[in-house]
Every structure is written in structure tokens, then in C-alpha cells.
Design an enzyme around this catalytic site. Sequence first.
Site, PDB file in Angstrom:
ATOM      1  N   CYS A 124       0.844  -1.207   0.000  1.00 19.16           N
ATOM      2  CA  CYS A 124       0.000   0.000   0.000  1.00 19.16           C
ATOM      3  C   CYS A 124       0.878   1.255   0.000  1.00 19.16           C
ATOM      4  O   CYS A 124       0.628   2.196  -0.760  1.00 19.16           O
ATOM      5  CB  CYS A 124      -0.923  -0.018   1.215  1.00 19.16           C
ATOM      6  SG  CYS A 124      -2.102   1.354   1.273  1.00 19.16           S
ATOM      7  N   CYS A 125       1.912   1.271   0.850  1.00 18.42           N
ATOM      8  CA  CYS A 125       2.836   2.414   0.882  1.00 18.42           C
ATOM      9  C   CYS A 125       3.533   2.591  -0.461  1.00 18.42           C
ATOM     10  O   CYS A 125       3.768   3.719  -0.907  1.00 18.42           O
ATOM     11  CB  CYS A 125       3.869   2.217   1.978  1.00 18.42           C
ATOM     12  SG  CYS A 125       3.255   2.374   3.674  1.00 18.42           S
ATOM     13  N   CYS A 207      -0.658   8.636   7.147  1.00 21.38           N
ATOM     14  CA  CYS A 207      -2.030   8.432   6.716  1.00 21.38           C
ATOM     15  C   CYS A 207      -2.929   8.226   7.935  1.00 21.38           C
ATOM     16  O   CYS A 207      -2.499   7.654   8.947  1.00 21.38           O
ATOM     17  CB  CYS A 207      -2.125   7.221   5.789  1.00 21.38           C
ATOM     18  SG  CYS A 207      -1.324   7.449   4.190  1.00 21.38           S
ATOM     19  N   CYS A 210      -3.337   4.731   9.544  1.00 19.90           N
ATOM     20  CA  CYS A 210      -2.062   4.138   9.955  1.00 19.90           C
ATOM     21  C   CYS A 210      -1.344   4.948  11.016  1.00 19.90           C
ATOM     22  O   CYS A 210      -0.172   4.690  11.312  1.00 19.90           O
ATOM     23  CB  CYS A 210      -1.153   3.970   8.739  1.00 19.90           C
ATOM     24  SG  CYS A 210      -1.823   2.866   7.474  1.00 19.90           S
ATOM     25  N   CYS A 235       8.268   3.254   5.514  1.00 17.01           N
ATOM     26  CA  CYS A 235       7.275   3.010   4.464  1.00 17.01           C
ATOM     27  C   CYS A 235       7.907   2.712   3.104  1.00 17.01           C
ATOM     28  O   CYS A 235       7.208   2.318   2.177  1.00 17.01           O
ATOM     29  CB  CYS A 235       6.343   4.208   4.333  1.00 17.01           C
ATOM     30  SG  CYS A 235       7.180   5.720   3.806  1.00 17.01           S
TER      31      CYS A 235
END
Length: 248
Positions: A124-125, A207, A210, A235
Site C-alpha cells: 500500500c505504501c 495516513c 495508519c 514506508c
Amino acid sequence: MSTVPSYAPAITALTARPLALWKQLRDDLIGIARTHPDAVLASSLAAEDMVVFHAMSIYAPDLQTLTLDTGRLHAQTVQMADTIRQYYQREIHFFRPNPERIQTHVQQHGTHAFYDSVALRKECCQIRKVEPLRRALAGRSAWITGQRREQSASRNELARAEYDAAFGLQKFNPLTDWTHDDVWAVIRGLGIPYNPLHDQGYPSIGCEPCTRAIRPGEDLRAGRWWWEQRDSLECGLHAGNLHDKTNT
């Protein structure tokens, strides 16, 4: 020489150590602007990056600033762009992820797959942060960060200047030796605007899903990916910090 902006620092408000650090930051940014006029600050719009941005706006105003709009930032972070625009009369360049890659990832793994494994969180990162940063840095010779050694174990050997092999350009970390207290002494002393989440217990901001506020006694990055082991808390933007770790 351009006119000194209205927000130029009243540096007499700073005590000896913050003043010395501020002057070093000034000199570093002037030097970076001279040798790498295309350098860009990658800003998370958090405290450290606001210190660098403030100094850049005064001493190296031709250098640009970018931020990564992941699509999952806190509303307060997004609002900082308007605050900056109004206060400094400067723009920040936003880079966003590929919507098709996000859609594919969510369809395959779910909306909150990052909670399921480190691998899915890093994927995702990669989509929301690393790939947009790679586009943002393409063709540039250098970038600037607000990283500090004190922030985490993965940053305790951070250099003020280094070659970033992951992105293929020079990287400058001018706040390397600053402490958390140094950052806030300069912010308070010079009246630098900052993200209101910092007043709500968020020393490190990423985010929204997170990032959480930290608890008393926790380290400054404990609110980032708090469900993971402490050695995985990067990340991918700063892959060089993990060059000697097994979990990269």
C-alpha cells in the site's frame, strides 16, 4: 537580493542551541540551492518539514516543495496546504497515486489490507507513496527531508548528506542532529505554523488509518503502524535507513 518576507525570523527569540541549529540549517539550504538548484523538499506537512519549509522560504525561496497526497491523509494535514498558501504565499506541489493501481489493490486485498501483514502494508505504501515520489523526483539531482536521528532506531545512523541509491540522486537531511525539543523551540520561537494534530498527541503524522496519538512514555514514532513490530516502521520512502536491516 529579494525583499525579506514578513515572516522572516526574529531569531533573538531563540536560545543558544536552537539559534545555532537554525543558522546551520540556513547555511545548509543556501549551499543546497547553490549546488542543486533543482532540489525539492518532500514534506509531510508535519513539524520537522515545516521548520525546513520556513527556512527555505526565507533563505532558498527558489527551491520547490512537494507533498504526497495518498488519498488517506487527515483533514488537518490537507488543510495545512491552505494554511501554507495563505501564510507564505507559496504553493506546494501535490503528487498523487495512480488510481487504477489503488483500485486493483483494494479489489484484490480489501480496503484495510495493510492491517493484515507487513507485506500488504508496504505494498500500500509503495502504491500511495513510493511510486508518486519516484515520479516527483524524476530528473532531479537532489531532494531534502526533515528526518532526524532521534526519531527511530532505523534512523540513528542518518547522514546529513548521502547518495540515495533507491531513487538515484543526492539526499539531504539537514535536521539530522536536531532533537524533538529543538524542533519545537524553533517553531515556538519563530512562530512557524504547524499541523494541529501535534497538539493532539501526534508527534509523527502519516495516513489517517495508519497513525494514532502516542501514549505517555512511548517513542515518537510509536503511533505509526502501531500494530507492527518496531523494526518495520518505515514506508519505503527512506529505504536507505534499512540498508543493514533484515526487514527491508
